[in-house]
Structure formats: C-alpha cells, structure tokens
Design a protein around this motif. Structure first.
Motif, PDB file in Angstrom:
ATOM      1  N   LEU A   1      74.330  66.001  83.954  1.00  0.00           N
ATOM      2  CA  LEU A   1      74.410  66.537  82.592  1.00  0.00           C
ATOM      3  C   LEU A   1      74.752  65.364  81.684  1.00  0.00           C
ATOM      4  O   LEU A   1      75.824  64.759  81.816  1.00  0.00           O
ATOM      5  N   VAL A   2      73.852  65.036  80.762  1.00  0.00           N
ATOM      6  CA  VAL A   2      74.070  63.909  79.853  1.00  0.00           C
ATOM      7  C   VAL A   2      74.398  64.462  78.476  1.00  0.00           C
ATOM      8  O   VAL A   2      73.614  65.232  77.906  1.00  0.00           O
ATOM      9  N   SER A   3      75.553  64.086  77.949  1.00  0.00           N
ATOM     10  CA  SER A   3      75.996  64.566  76.631  1.00  0.00           C
ATOM     11  C   SER A   3      75.780  63.489  75.579  1.00  0.00           C
ATOM     12  O   SER A   3      76.169  62.339  75.780  1.00  0.00           O
ATOM     13  N   VAL A   4      75.169  63.880  74.464  1.00  0.00           N
ATOM     14  CA  VAL A   4      74.891  62.951  73.370  1.00  0.00           C
ATOM     15  C   VAL A   4      75.397  63.567  72.073  1.00  0.00           C
ATOM     16  O   VAL A   4      75.021  64.688  71.721  1.00  0.00           O
ATOM     17  N   ASN A   5      76.248  62.846  71.366  1.00  0.00           N
ATOM     18  CA  ASN A   5      76.713  63.284  70.050  1.00  0.00           C
ATOM     19  C   ASN A   5      75.788  62.674  69.002  1.00  0.00           C
ATOM     20  O   ASN A   5      75.901  61.491  68.668  1.00  0.00           O
ATOM     21  N   CYS A   6      74.873  63.478  68.481  1.00  0.00           N
ATOM     22  CA  CYS A   6      73.870  62.965  67.535  1.00  0.00           C
ATOM     23  C   CYS A   6      74.492  62.466  66.239  1.00  0.00           C
ATOM     24  O   CYS A   6      73.921  61.617  65.557  1.00  0.00           O
ATOM     25  N   GLY A   7      75.660  62.980  65.893  1.00  0.00           N
ATOM     26  CA  GLY A   7      76.304  62.563  64.656  1.00  0.00           C
ATOM     27  C   GLY A   7      77.086  61.276  64.792  1.00  0.00           C
ATOM     28  O   GLY A   7      77.472  60.670  63.788  1.00  0.00           O
ATOM     29  N   ALA A   8      77.335  60.841  66.023  1.00  0.00           N
ATOM     30  CA  ALA A   8      78.143  59.640  66.245  1.00  0.00           C
ATOM     31  C   ALA A   8      77.302  58.378  66.428  1.00  0.00           C
ATOM     32  O   ALA A   8      77.840  57.283  66.465  1.00  0.00           O
ATOM     33  N   ILE A   9      75.981  58.548  66.547  1.00  0.00           N
ATOM     34  CA  ILE A   9      75.094  57.400  66.762  1.00  0.00           C
ATOM     35  C   ILE A   9      74.363  57.079  65.456  1.00  0.00           C
ATOM     36  O   ILE A   9      73.768  57.975  64.851  1.00  0.00           O
TER      37      ILE A   9
ATOM     38  N   LEU B   1      70.789  77.228  72.329  1.00  0.00           N
ATOM     39  CA  LEU B   1      71.461  76.711  71.131  1.00  0.00           C
ATOM     40  C   LEU B   1      72.850  77.322  71.066  1.00  0.00           C
ATOM     41  O   LEU B   1      72.989  78.550  71.028  1.00  0.00           O
ATOM     42  N   ILE B   2      73.871  76.473  71.060  1.00  0.00           N
ATOM     43  CA  ILE B   2      75.258  76.936  70.977  1.00  0.00           C
ATOM     44  C   ILE B   2      75.782  76.642  69.577  1.00  0.00           C
ATOM     45  O   ILE B   2      75.759  75.496  69.133  1.00  0.00           O
ATOM     46  N   THR B   3      76.229  77.672  68.882  1.00  0.00           N
ATOM     47  CA  THR B   3      76.754  77.498  67.530  1.00  0.00           C
ATOM     48  C   THR B   3      78.226  77.903  67.487  1.00  0.00           C
ATOM     49  O   THR B   3      78.701  78.667  68.329  1.00  0.00           O
ATOM     50  N   GLY B   4      78.915  77.409  66.489  1.00  0.00           N
ATOM     51  CA  GLY B   4      80.335  77.732  66.329  1.00  0.00           C
ATOM     52  C   GLY B   4      81.041  76.629  65.584  1.00  0.00           C
ATOM     53  O   GLY B   4      80.548  75.509  65.484  1.00  0.00           O
ATOM     54  N   GLU B   5      82.209  76.940  65.049  1.00  0.00           N
ATOM     55  CA  GLU B   5      82.976  75.969  64.289  1.00  0.00           C
ATOM     56  C   GLU B   5      83.387  74.792  65.169  1.00  0.00           C
ATOM     57  O   GLU B   5      83.395  74.882  66.399  1.00  0.00           O
TER      58      GLU B   5
ATOM     59  N   GLY C   1      84.958  74.679  71.518  1.00  0.00           N
ATOM     60  CA  GLY C   1      84.692  74.449  72.938  1.00  0.00           C
ATOM     61  C   GLY C   1      83.236  74.562  73.324  1.00  0.00           C
ATOM     62  O   GLY C   1      82.921  75.027  74.427  1.00  0.00           O
ATOM     63  N   LYS C   2      82.350  74.104  72.455  1.00  0.00           N
ATOM     64  CA  LYS C   2      80.908  74.233  72.732  1.00  0.00           C
ATOM     65  C   LYS C   2      80.498  73.439  73.978  1.00  0.00           C
ATOM     66  O   LYS C   2      79.663  73.893  74.755  1.00  0.00           O
ATOM     67  N   GLU C   3      81.084  72.258  74.170  1.00  0.00           N
ATOM     68  CA  GLU C   3      80.702  71.459  75.333  1.00  0.00           C
ATOM     69  C   GLU C   3      81.157  72.105  76.637  1.00  0.00           C
ATOM     70  O   GLU C   3      80.490  71.973  77.667  1.00  0.00           O
TER      71      GLU C   3
ATOM     72  N   PHE D   1      81.112  75.265  77.295  1.00  0.00           N
ATOM     73  CA  PHE D   1      80.094  76.259  77.632  1.00  0.00           C
ATOM     74  C   PHE D   1      78.792  75.590  78.064  1.00  0.00           C
ATOM     75  O   PHE D   1      78.089  76.098  78.941  1.00  0.00           O
ATOM     76  N   ALA D   2      78.466  74.444  77.458  1.00  0.00           N
ATOM     77  CA  ALA D   2      77.270  73.708  77.870  1.00  0.00           C
ATOM     78  C   ALA D   2      77.400  73.261  79.325  1.00  0.00           C
ATOM     79  O   ALA D   2      76.453  73.360  80.116  1.00  0.00           O
ATOM     80  N   ARG D   3      78.576  72.776  79.701  1.00  0.00           N
ATOM     81  CA  ARG D   3      78.800  72.340  81.078  1.00  0.00           C
ATOM     82  C   ARG D   3      78.737  73.524  82.045  1.00  0.00           C
ATOM     83  O   ARG D   3      78.270  73.393  83.192  1.00  0.00           O
ATOM     84  N   ALA D   4      79.198  74.676  81.589  1.00  0.00           N
ATOM     85  CA  ALA D   4      79.138  75.873  82.435  1.00  0.00           C
ATOM     86  C   ALA D   4      77.683  76.294  82.666  1.00  0.00           C
ATOM     87  O   ALA D   4      77.313  76.676  83.782  1.00  0.00           O
ATOM     88  N   ILE D   5      76.866  76.233  81.616  1.00  0.00           N
ATOM     89  CA  ILE D   5      75.447  76.581  81.758  1.00  0.00           C
ATOM     90  C   ILE D   5      74.771  75.648  82.746  1.00  0.00           C
ATOM     91  O   ILE D   5      74.031  76.081  83.639  1.00  0.00           O
ATOM     92  N   HIS D   6      75.020  74.346  82.612  1.00  0.00           N
ATOM     93  CA  HIS D   6      74.436  73.374  83.537  1.00  0.00           C
ATOM     94  C   HIS D   6      74.966  73.587  84.953  1.00  0.00           C
ATOM     95  O   HIS D   6      74.200  73.560  85.931  1.00  0.00           O
ATOM     96  N   GLY D   7      76.272  73.814  85.068  1.00  0.00           N
ATOM     97  CA  GLY D   7      76.888  73.971  86.382  1.00  0.00           C
ATOM     98  C   GLY D   7      76.387  75.190  87.138  1.00  0.00           C
ATOM     99  O   GLY D   7      76.376  75.202  88.378  1.00  0.00           O
ATOM    100  N   ALA D   8      75.986  76.225  86.394  1.00  0.00           N
ATOM    101  CA  ALA D   8      75.506  77.452  87.028  1.00  0.00           C
ATOM    102  C   ALA D   8      73.990  77.469  87.185  1.00  0.00           C
ATOM    103  O   ALA D   8      73.425  78.449  87.666  1.00  0.00           O
ATOM    104  N   SER D   9      73.320  76.392  86.785  1.00  0.00           N
ATOM    105  CA  SER D   9      71.865  76.332  86.838  1.00  0.00           C
ATOM    106  C   SER D   9      71.378  75.721  88.147  1.00  0.00           C
ATOM    107  O   SER D   9      72.168  75.188  88.931  1.00  0.00           O
TER     108      SER D   9
END
Length: 368
Positions: free
Chosen positions: A64-72, A37-41, A45-47, A49-57
């Motif tokens: 890596l599929v990104s979904v904006n839950c607030g935009a749908i 879970l990534i939190t912050g204002e 740059g939360k995405e 860090f998400a891409r970095a986590i996936h890239g290093a996994s």
C-alpha cells in the motif's frame, strides 16, 4: 469475519452506529478492485480506513503506497507519480520509478486528491481507464495493475463546479464513496478513543496507567473537536505527559482545549444538527460556562494587578468601570448549578473548587 473482529484486526476504534455502518460497507467493497473515495474533515482517520480496505483486499500481500498530493510541489508531483527517465529534465540524473510502478499489484492511496493540479488529473484519469502510463522522458508505455483509493477533506462536487477538479475524474473516483463523520457527530466513540490513546501512551512511555474522571469524560464528550481524532490524540497525550498523578480530571484538559475560539467564524450561522433542542442547549451552556470560567480567571488576575497599581499610586481611581469579581463569581456558580441540574459535586468540579467552598459561596451570595 464479524465487524468487531475487523475492527480489532485493523485498529479501528469506535462503537457508534456510524462506525459500524462504515465498516460494513468496507467489508463489502474491499475484495473488489473498484475505486474508493474517502471523504471527511481533516483528522477523522481517512488513512486508517484506506489501510483497512487494502488489508482486507486480495492485494494485501502487495504494497500500500500512500501519497499526500498536497505535500508534493506541483512541479514534482507528476514525476513522483509516474517516474522519469534519466536526462528528461534538469536534475534527473537517474531513471526513477514512480509511485504507480512501486504500487504495481497493490494499492495506491492518494490523500488530498483535491490538491492535484488539473494537468496531472488528466494523466491520472488515463491510468484509471487504461492501467498504463508513460514516464516523463520515455517513449514507451508502462503497464500497471493498481487499485486507487483517494481521500479529500473538500467537497469535490463544489471543486468540480468551480472548475478546479475534472468532472470525469470525479465520477471515475466516486464509484464507492465513504464519508467518515466528524468526531463531534459520533460522541459514543470519544471516551473509547481517549482510553485507547492513554493505554498506548502508557505502554510506549512505560508510565503508569491513566484513568479519566467523570468530569473529564464530560469535558471530552462535550467539546467540539475541530481537529477530530488527531486533536483528541494530541490533547490526551499532552494531558498525560503533564499530569503528576494517574488521575486525569477536568482541570487536566481545560487549558488544552481552545473552546473560546472554536467555530467562531460560523457561530452565528444557522447549522442543521441531528440533535434535540435540549442537547443543543446543553452544549451551548456548557461551552459558555467554560468560557466564563476562563474569563473569570483572567479578570481576577487583571483586577489584582490593578489593585496593586492603585495601592502603589496611593490615588483615588474611578472603579465604576470595573465589574466586581463577586458578581462574575456568582454568575459562574449559577451557570454551573444550572448546567449540572443542581448537582453540587459536579458543579464544584467544573468550577475547580471544593464542594465545601461551593456551599459557602452559595450561602454567601444567597443563591437559591
């Protein structure tokens, strides 16, 4: 891989201790399949860090599929996540894969997770626990192997307390929580980020290389940055686009910063900040100085307009309600000298006048 190598590989800009500590945590958890879970204002740059986590996994070869839950829209979110069968609802003219199925074997990044409706949260929890789901209109179970990274700019514990977010899903998501501090709390990264954005702007637009003056750097470092890195990027690129030279000074940025309006609603609230009293006072004086400068420019314009109106009417007007411009100018100069600890070069730069003019004004107003 060192922290610096990790930053270079995944485009994470910053030299502050806060960023180094975050990267250290990411490097530890990236190889596992544990939920993050990534939190912050907004805008921190939360995405990235998400891409970095996936890239290093170990899933880096998968998507890596990104979904904006607030935009749908709520009515479509479940279909977007889990897919649907042909004819399952009006408009379902074909079978469709959902994001979970598309991300199978990889990572699903759920941004603005706090905006997800409660009914969809129930189904998300089931997928997290069983790695299976049913498409809308389907009678068979679809199995997937997906790692979840969620992000939010809200306090999920408060959302749970307000019954807007399921507590069981919250505890399932927060196995590892990474909190990205706002830009104003990691000032050591501001100039490095600004130069990074300027370099990219020059490269993408095939323009000259831009350079920040010391007073411009001071403006950027002391600004509140309510929009965080996203705002910094926009401000820097706009300043570069509008500049007629390759030198960006304080005046390149002042019109682009909404300092007078920043944090107005919380201005009188007690706030804990990890700074010395001297640092806090310095920032307050700095912001007040810029506000005074902006007000002074507006007042000068208004006074000149009134003076023209008085001349046209050729009548006697009561001027006692108008604050003389020289009083405002003197106050601005005193504030600038106090703020810069009597450094006349810096004070002149902040005021947008030459040192020669500043010395003349000091003598004219008898400022000691």
């Amino acid at each position: 891989m060192t922290i610096e190598e990790f930053q270079n590989k995944f485009g994470i800009i910053g030299k502050s201790k806060e960023i180094k500590d975050l990267i250290s945590i990411i490097m530890q958890v990236a190889q596992s399949d544990i939920s993050v879970l990534i939190t912050g204002e907004s805008g921190v740059g939360k995405e990235v860090f998400a891409r970095a986590i996936h890239g290093a996994s170990k899933r880096t070869e998968k998507e890596l599929v990104s979904v904006n839950c607030g935009a749908i829209p709520e009515s479509l979110l479940e279909s977007e996540l889990f897919g649907h069968k042909k004819g399952s609802f009006t408009g379902a003219i074909d079978d469709r894969k959902g994001y979970f199925e598309i991300a199978n074997g990889g990572t699903l990044f759920l941004d603005e997770i706090a905006e997800m409706p409660l009914t969809t949260q129930v189904k998300l929890l089931r997928v997290l626990e069983t790695q299976e789901f049913m498409k809308i209109g389907s009678e068979t179970v679809t199995k997937v192997d997906v790692r979840i990274i969620a992000a939010t700019n809200k306090d999920l514990q408060k959302e749970v307390d307000a019954k807007r977010f399921r507590h069981d899903l919250y505890f399932r998501l927060k196995a590892v929580t990474i909190t990205i501090p706002p830009l104003r709390n990691r000032k050591a990264d501001i100039i490095e980020l600004a130069n990074y954005f300027l370099t990219n702007f020059s490269k993408n637009n095939k323009t000259k290389i831009f350079r920040l003056t010391k007073d411009a750097e001071e403006i950027l470092i002391n600004y509140y940055w309510p929009g965080n890195i996203r705002e910094l990027k926009n401000v820097v690129e706009t300043a570069a686009a509008l500049s007629q030279t390759d030198i960006l000074d304080a005046n390149s940025f002042l019109p682009l910063l909404s300092i007078a309006e920043q944090n107005d609603e919380n201005r009188n609230l007690p706030v804990f900040v990890n700074k010395s009293a001297e640092q806090v006072d310095r920032e307050i004086i700095y912001r007040a100085l810029i506000e005074i400068k902006k007000d002074l420019m507006e007042l000068k314009s208004l006074a000149l307009q009134n003076q023209n109106d008085f001349s046209k009417n050729d009548s006697q007007n009561n001027l006692t309600e108008v604050v003389p411009i020289h009083n405002l100018e003197k106050e601005a100069i005193i504030n600038a000298l106090n703020f810069t600890k009597n450094n006349k070069r810096k004070a002149a730069s902040l005021l947008g006048i030459s040192e020669r003019t500043l010395y003349r004004k000091i003598n004219e107003y008898g400022i000691k």
